[in-house]
Design a protein around this motif. Structure first.
Motif, PDB file in Angstrom:
ATOM      1  N   ALA A 213     -15.325  -4.713  -5.006  1.00 49.29           N
ATOM      2  CA  ALA A 213     -16.172  -3.351  -5.004  1.00 49.29           C
ATOM      3  C   ALA A 213     -16.531  -3.111  -6.595  1.00 49.29           C
ATOM      4  O   ALA A 213     -15.763  -3.161  -7.560  1.00 49.29           O
ATOM      5  N   PRO A 214     -17.871  -2.953  -6.806  1.00 51.49           N
ATOM      6  CA  PRO A 214     -18.327  -2.727  -8.218  1.00 51.49           C
ATOM      7  C   PRO A 214     -18.168  -1.300  -8.875  1.00 51.49           C
ATOM      8  O   PRO A 214     -18.003  -1.154  -9.913  1.00 51.49           O
ATOM      9  N   SER A 215     -17.646  -0.443  -8.030  1.00 53.92           N
ATOM     10  CA  SER A 215     -17.440   0.981  -8.328  1.00 53.92           C
ATOM     11  C   SER A 215     -16.293   1.658  -7.397  1.00 53.92           C
ATOM     12  O   SER A 215     -15.947   1.067  -6.362  1.00 53.92           O
ATOM     13  N   ASP A 216     -16.001   2.883  -7.754  1.00 58.18           N
ATOM     14  CA  ASP A 216     -14.844   3.633  -7.077  1.00 58.18           C
ATOM     15  C   ASP A 216     -15.624   4.179  -5.714  1.00 58.18           C
ATOM     16  O   ASP A 216     -16.487   4.773  -5.920  1.00 58.18           O
ATOM     17  N   PRO A 217     -15.327   3.855  -4.444  1.00 59.22           N
ATOM     18  CA  PRO A 217     -15.905   4.370  -3.413  1.00 59.22           C
ATOM     19  C   PRO A 217     -15.850   5.907  -3.005  1.00 59.22           C
ATOM     20  O   PRO A 217     -16.617   6.425  -2.412  1.00 59.22           O
ATOM     21  N   LEU A 218     -14.894   6.486  -3.848  1.00 62.76           N
ATOM     22  CA  LEU A 218     -14.968   7.865  -3.614  1.00 62.76           C
ATOM     23  C   LEU A 218     -15.322   8.739  -5.088  1.00 62.76           C
ATOM     24  O   LEU A 218     -15.467  10.114  -4.960  1.00 62.76           O
ATOM     25  N   GLU A 219     -15.696   8.180  -5.943  1.00 64.86           N
ATOM     26  CA  GLU A 219     -16.382   8.591  -7.263  1.00 64.86           C
ATOM     27  C   GLU A 219     -17.639   9.252  -6.965  1.00 64.86           C
ATOM     28  O   GLU A 219     -18.593   8.712  -6.480  1.00 64.86           O
TER      29      GLU A 219
ATOM     30  N   GLU B 238     -26.785  -1.459 -11.270  1.00 61.30           N
ATOM     31  CA  GLU B 238     -25.670  -0.818 -11.244  1.00 61.30           C
ATOM     32  C   GLU B 238     -25.059  -0.419  -9.810  1.00 61.30           C
ATOM     33  O   GLU B 238     -23.800  -0.452  -9.345  1.00 61.30           O
ATOM     34  N   TYR B 239     -26.141  -0.037  -9.039  1.00 61.78           N
ATOM     35  CA  TYR B 239     -25.767   0.328  -7.513  1.00 61.78           C
ATOM     36  C   TYR B 239     -26.546  -0.780  -6.551  1.00 61.78           C
ATOM     37  O   TYR B 239     -27.589  -0.302  -6.240  1.00 61.78           O
ATOM     38  N   PRO B 240     -26.020  -1.786  -6.045  1.00 60.72           N
ATOM     39  CA  PRO B 240     -26.835  -2.976  -5.571  1.00 60.72           C
ATOM     40  C   PRO B 240     -27.388  -2.488  -4.224  1.00 60.72           C
ATOM     41  O   PRO B 240     -28.464  -2.808  -3.999  1.00 60.72           O
ATOM     42  N   LEU B 241     -26.808  -1.358  -3.506  1.00 63.08           N
ATOM     43  CA  LEU B 241     -27.213  -1.005  -2.314  1.00 63.08           C
ATOM     44  C   LEU B 241     -27.357   0.658  -2.377  1.00 63.08           C
ATOM     45  O   LEU B 241     -28.000   1.435  -1.610  1.00 63.08           O
ATOM     46  N   GLY B 242     -27.615   0.863  -3.740  1.00 61.44           N
ATOM     47  CA  GLY B 242     -28.105   2.504  -3.832  1.00 61.44           C
ATOM     48  C   GLY B 242     -26.909   3.300  -3.553  1.00 61.44           C
ATOM     49  O   GLY B 242     -25.818   2.992  -3.825  1.00 61.44           O
TER      50      GLY B 242
ATOM     51  N   CYS C 237     -21.155   5.019  -4.545  1.00 61.61           N
ATOM     52  CA  CYS C 237     -21.777   3.629  -4.454  1.00 61.61           C
ATOM     53  C   CYS C 237     -21.733   3.204  -2.670  1.00 61.61           C
ATOM     54  O   CYS C 237     -20.662   3.263  -2.467  1.00 61.61           O
ATOM     55  N   VAL C 238     -22.752   2.845  -2.309  1.00 60.20           N
ATOM     56  CA  VAL C 238     -22.874   2.611  -0.996  1.00 60.20           C
ATOM     57  C   VAL C 238     -22.177   1.367  -0.762  1.00 60.20           C
ATOM     58  O   VAL C 238     -21.437   1.153   0.101  1.00 60.20           O
ATOM     59  N   LEU C 239     -22.465   0.223  -1.794  1.00 62.02           N
ATOM     60  CA  LEU C 239     -21.672  -1.211  -1.565  1.00 62.02           C
ATOM     61  C   LEU C 239     -20.297  -1.015  -1.447  1.00 62.02           C
ATOM     62  O   LEU C 239     -19.456  -1.734  -0.783  1.00 62.02           O
ATOM     63  N   SER C 240     -19.753  -0.151  -2.525  1.00 61.94           N
ATOM     64  CA  SER C 240     -18.171  -0.058  -2.859  1.00 61.94           C
ATOM     65  C   SER C 240     -17.640   0.417  -1.471  1.00 61.94           C
ATOM     66  O   SER C 240     -16.501  -0.019  -0.983  1.00 61.94           O
ATOM     67  N   ARG C 241     -18.496   1.502  -0.906  1.00 63.64           N
ATOM     68  CA  ARG C 241     -18.038   2.299   0.537  1.00 63.64           C
ATOM     69  C   ARG C 241     -18.014   1.195   1.531  1.00 63.64           C
ATOM     70  O   ARG C 241     -17.117   1.077   2.311  1.00 63.64           O
TER      71      ARG C 241
ATOM     72  N   LEU D 249     -29.245   4.520   4.423  1.00 65.17           N
ATOM     73  CA  LEU D 249     -27.761   4.829   4.445  1.00 65.17           C
ATOM     74  C   LEU D 249     -27.032   4.615   5.765  1.00 65.17           C
ATOM     75  O   LEU D 249     -25.907   4.702   6.056  1.00 65.17           O
ATOM     76  N   MET D 250     -27.971   4.850   7.074  1.00 68.79           N
ATOM     77  CA  MET D 250     -27.429   4.550   8.317  1.00 68.79           C
ATOM     78  C   MET D 250     -27.722   3.026   8.495  1.00 68.79           C
ATOM     79  O   MET D 250     -26.949   2.433   9.321  1.00 68.79           O
ATOM     80  N   LEU D 251     -28.643   2.364   8.013  1.00 71.78           N
ATOM     81  CA  LEU D 251     -28.651   1.171   8.227  1.00 71.78           C
ATOM     82  C   LEU D 251     -27.651   0.065   7.760  1.00 71.78           C
ATOM     83  O   LEU D 251     -27.176  -0.615   8.461  1.00 71.78           O
ATOM     84  N   TYR D 252     -27.178   0.255   6.507  1.00 73.44           N
ATOM     85  CA  TYR D 252     -26.007  -0.460   6.126  1.00 73.44           C
ATOM     86  C   TYR D 252     -25.112  -0.494   6.853  1.00 73.44           C
ATOM     87  O   TYR D 252     -24.213  -1.720   7.190  1.00 73.44           O
ATOM     88  N   PRO D 253     -24.306   0.724   6.957  1.00 69.07           N
ATOM     89  CA  PRO D 253     -22.909   0.679   7.832  1.00 69.07           C
ATOM     90  C   PRO D 253     -23.268  -0.002   9.342  1.00 69.07           C
ATOM     91  O   PRO D 253     -22.339  -0.533  10.055  1.00 69.07           O
ATOM     92  N   GLY D 254     -24.584   0.379  10.002  1.00 73.27           N
ATOM     93  CA  GLY D 254     -24.794  -0.078  11.273  1.00 73.27           C
ATOM     94  C   GLY D 254     -24.795  -1.633  11.219  1.00 73.27           C
ATOM     95  O   GLY D 254     -24.274  -2.250  12.243  1.00 73.27           O
ATOM     96  N   LEU D 255     -25.341  -2.186  10.202  1.00 77.02           N
ATOM     97  CA  LEU D 255     -25.427  -3.683  10.319  1.00 77.02           C
ATOM     98  C   LEU D 255     -24.289  -4.347   9.886  1.00 77.02           C
ATOM     99  O   LEU D 255     -23.731  -5.352  10.613  1.00 77.02           O
TER     100      LEU D 255
END
Length: 250
Positions: free
Chosen positions: A6-12, A25-29, A36-40, A215-221
């Protein structure tokens, strides 16, 4: 591996970067709180897999002994167990799990208990059917004729022959359990915010489906890809049986 990947803290939270577009800095925004969406997503993989495999392990620990007992012993024991299972199967599993989770209250542990309490019935029924077939095999009859104990026959011969079909069924069911867990988390009965869980991420992004649909597309995929992966794993586990059957038929 999540802390390393993960590039960042998912809760920060970074409100100055809320709903930011994908960048270096945020590959998925970022989401509505600047996280960070990617970290989450990466941390959510760990949570979703852990919850799904935990439910599956508990379900197998309940259903295998019950299905083995019903199929091998038979008679009155089989009839009593199957009538109980028939009553539980009369209710849709997801609706019954939803009711149990609502009674216990929101939370990961309550959700796992709710699913384990209602999901074992279908497994037990399938395992019982496998045992009924396997206990009539020639090698089982030979073991019985040689004087082996019922306990040894049940575990060393009958259950061992059902291992691969159980693994195939379990691989298929991981995806189903994952979808159901994500659905209940989406409804607020599973993991709770700010946990980086895929169902929670879907729920948090509902209000931004028009302004930031990604924001809904990434977790759905992520959910779809993980379910597909387990389905392909089940197909791979089943394929050696098909080759052996074709050789036997030839």
């Amino acid at each position: 591996m999540a802390p390393l990947l993960a590039p960042s803290d998912p809760l920060e939270i970074h409100m100055a970067h809320r709903l930011a577009a994908p960048s270096v800095e945020y590959p998925l925004g970022t989401d509505h709180l600047g996280r960070c969406v990617l970290s989450r997503l990466i941390y959510g993989t760990r949570l979703s897999l852990f919850y799904s495999l935990t439910v599956l392990a508990v379900v197998l620990a309940i259903s295998i002994p019950i299905g083995l007992l019903a199929g091998y012993v038979g008679g009155r024991t089989d009839r009593i167990i199957m009538r109980i299972i028939d009553v539980l199967l009369a209710f849709p599993s997801l609706i019954l799990a939803l009711a149990v989770a609502a009674v216990l209250g929101p939370g990961e542990l309550h959700l796992l208990l709710a699913f384990a309490a209602v999901w074992w019935t279908g497994y037990a029924r399938v395992i019982r059917g496998m045992v009924l077939q396997l206990k009539e095999k020639d090698y089982v009859m030979a073991a019985r004729a040689s004087g082996s104990s019922h306990l040894r026959i049940a575990f060393d011969h009958v259950l061992r022959g059902a291992v691969r079909p159980i693994l195939v069924l379990a691989s298929l069911e991981v995806g189903t359990i994952m979808l159901a867990l994500a659905g209940l988390s989406f409804l607020g009965l599973g993991a709770q915010p700010p946990a980086p869980e895929w169902g929670v991420m879907l729920s948090d992004s509902r209000a931004y489906i028009q302004t930031a649909p990604r924001l809904m597309l990434y977790p759905g995929l992520a959910i779809a890809g993980c379910v597909l992966g387990f389905n392909l794993l089940a197909e791979g586990l089943r394929r050696p049986d098909r080759r052996s059957e074709s050789r036997g038929g030839a």
